[in-house]
Structures are given as structure tokens and as C-alpha cells.
Scaffold this active site. Structure first.
Site, mmCIF file in Angstrom:
data_model
loop_
_atom_site.group_PDB
_atom_site.id
_atom_site.type_symbol
_atom_site.label_atom_id
_atom_site.label_comp_id
_atom_site.label_asym_id
_atom_site.label_seq_id
_atom_site.Cartn_x
_atom_site.Cartn_y
_atom_site.Cartn_z
ATOM 1 C CD1 TRP A 94 101.279 45.996 87.854
ATOM 2 C CD2 TRP A 94 100.186 46.199 85.919
ATOM 3 N NE1 TRP A 94 99.994 45.552 88.050
ATOM 4 C CE2 TRP A 94 99.297 45.662 86.880
ATOM 5 C CE3 TRP A 94 99.718 46.411 84.614
ATOM 6 C CZ2 TRP A 94 97.976 45.337 86.581
ATOM 7 C CZ3 TRP A 94 98.403 46.090 84.312
ATOM 8 C CH2 TRP A 94 97.557 45.558 85.284
ATOM 9 C CG HIS A 95 100.859 46.751 81.052
ATOM 10 N ND1 HIS A 95 101.019 47.950 81.718
ATOM 11 C CD2 HIS A 95 99.543 46.684 80.724
ATOM 12 C CE1 HIS A 95 99.871 48.584 81.775
ATOM 13 N NE2 HIS A 95 98.955 47.837 81.183
ATOM 14 N N GLY A 96 104.267 43.514 81.823
ATOM 15 C CA GLY A 96 104.990 42.315 81.427
ATOM 16 C C GLY A 96 106.483 42.565 81.275
#
Length: 252
Positions: A94-96
Site C-alpha cells: 500500500w505504501h508503494g
């Protein structure tokens, strides 16, 4: 030493950066009559990675619990360890789409699974709370280094410096250049305020300030308002005297 300080200050920065703009959003919503729950609850007082994630980015944790963990079966269906690991793997994604974020999620998942397995073990329960807190902080610190690094190789390079395997500094200046008087004061204030709010005595004092009166005047309320105004204008001065820097979490 420079790398140690770098990681420590990032640990404070990411907390106050994200928590700060979450509080700004909560305050703005209140001005329009909307109530939003807090997004942080003093995560750096946690005594386990599991507790840390209950206190850190609460809205994201609630979303993953409701839409990923429970649909997978939660702790009632399937393998609870696999369910937990999948949640944290997806948290990293989700963060990258970067290996540093993916590995960060994987390691968080592994630690949470280990804690889940060990939480009812006698040896784990007998560990002193202070030691649990210290170990948790060290693990969080090491995980933030992976999170903040652009590549896995750069993260490994920092770990090598911290462990003393590599001694060559690949920075333009040593820690004395970065650790100015201003930075030192801010770091100390950050360390204190990151944990002080959980102290029952401090919370009781803050809660009772408004009730302090002198005759018919509520001097406690006035004193609290003055302190808040001083902090507000001091913050404005810091902003005016610094360059523009967007919130860290705007990139996620």
C-alpha cells in the site's frame, strides 16, 4: 554516529509529521461540526509491534482489519498467522511498489506473527515491561531505516554502518554539523511529548487545568489559552524562517 542520528531524527519526524497533519484534519473537521477519531495514540510507548500498530495510523489499521483481515477469516477461520502476515504484506505494498516498502511490510508481519505465537508463553509474559518497550523501540527504529531508504542496498549500507561493519562515512558532514542547538531542543521536546501524554498524573493535571479558578475568574482556562497561543505563534515563526517542505506522507 551520523547514521544513528539520521535514523533517530527520522523516527521522530515521521511521527510528528503524520500525526501533526492528522490533527490538523481533525481540527478542521471540528470547525465544520464533524467528529473524527484520532489517528495516533502515542505509538512510541508500545511494548510490542502489535501494540505499535494499534496505536499507529489507526484509520489504516481499521481499514485493513475490516476489509482484509476479517474477510480472510480473522482469528476465527483459516490460519490466523497467515491472515496477519497477508495484512502486513499488503500494508507494505500500500505504501508503494518498492522493495523497501514490501520488505518493511514483510518484517512487520513476521514480528507480529511471532508475538501472536509467543504472547501466551510464560517466558514472554515474564519479560519486564521496560525491556519489552526498549526492544520494541529498537525494532521500530531498524524498520524505519528500511522504510526511509530509497533502495534495499542503501538500507543495507546504513545497517552496516550502525553495526560497525563499515566505518567510511558517505555523507558530506558529520553529525556535529546537523546536531545544532535548535535541532537538539526540538529533538528533546519531541522525545518528551511522544511519551508524556500517557502519564496518568500529567493527563490528570491537563484535564483539571480548566477548573482552576481565582474568585469568579477561570484562570486555568486563560492560562491554557495563553500557552496554546504562545506555542501557535512560535510554530508560525519556525515555519516563516524555514523553507517549504511537504508532508512526508503526501508521497503515499
Amino acid at each position: 554516529m551520523t547514521y544513528f542520528l539520521w535514523g533517530f531524527l527520522y523516527m521522530l519526524e515521521i511521527y510528528f509529521d503524520f500525526s501533526g497533519y492528522s490533527d490538523i484534519a481533525i481540527g478542521l473537521c471540528k470547525t465544520f461540526g464533524f467528529e473524527i477519531e484520532g489517528n495516533f495514540n502515542y505509538p512510541y510507548v508500545s511494548r510490542s509491534i502489535t501494540e505499535f500498530w494499534r496505536r499507529w495510523h489507526i484509520s489504516l489499521g481499521n481499514w485493513f482489519r475490516e476489509y482484509v483481515y476479517i474477510p480472510l477469516g480473522g482469528n476465527r477461520k483459516g490460519n490466523v498467522y497467515i491472515n496477519l502476515f497477508i495484512v502486513f504484506l499488503l500494508t507494505g505494498v500500500w505504501h508503494g511498489a518498492n522493495w523497501t516498502f514490501i520488505l518493511w511490510g514483510i518484517f512487520n508481519g513476521i514480528l507480529v506473527v511471532i508475538e501472536r505465537y509467543a504472547k501466551n508463553k510464560e517466558i514472554y509474559r515474564r519479560f519486564p515491561k521496560a525491556i519489552k518497550w526498549f526492544i520494541t523501540l529498537v525494532l521500530i527504529y531498524l524498520l524505519w531505516i528500511l522504510f526511509m531508504s530509497p533502495t534495499v542496498n542503501e538500507a543495507l549500507d546504513i545497517y552496516k554502518h550502525l553495526l560497525g561493519i563499515v566505518h567510511t562515512e558517505k555523507v558530506n558532514f558529520t553529525y556535529q554539523y546537523y546536531l545544532t542547538t535548535k535541532t537538539s531542543y526540538i529533538a528533546w521536546i519531541g522525545c518528551i511529548t511522544a511519551v508524556l501524554g500517557t502519564n496518568k498524573r500529567v493527563r490528570a493535571i491537563v484535564k483539571n487545568i480548566d477548573s482552576i479558578t481565582l474568585g469568579k475568574y477561570k484562570i486555568g482556562y486563560m492560562f491554557k489559552a495563553v500557552i496554546m497561543l504562545i506555542v501557535f505563534f512560535t510554530s508560525i515563526l519556525f515555519i516563516v524562517n524555514s523553507t517549504y517542505k511537504p508532508f512526508l506522507y503526501f508521497q503515499f
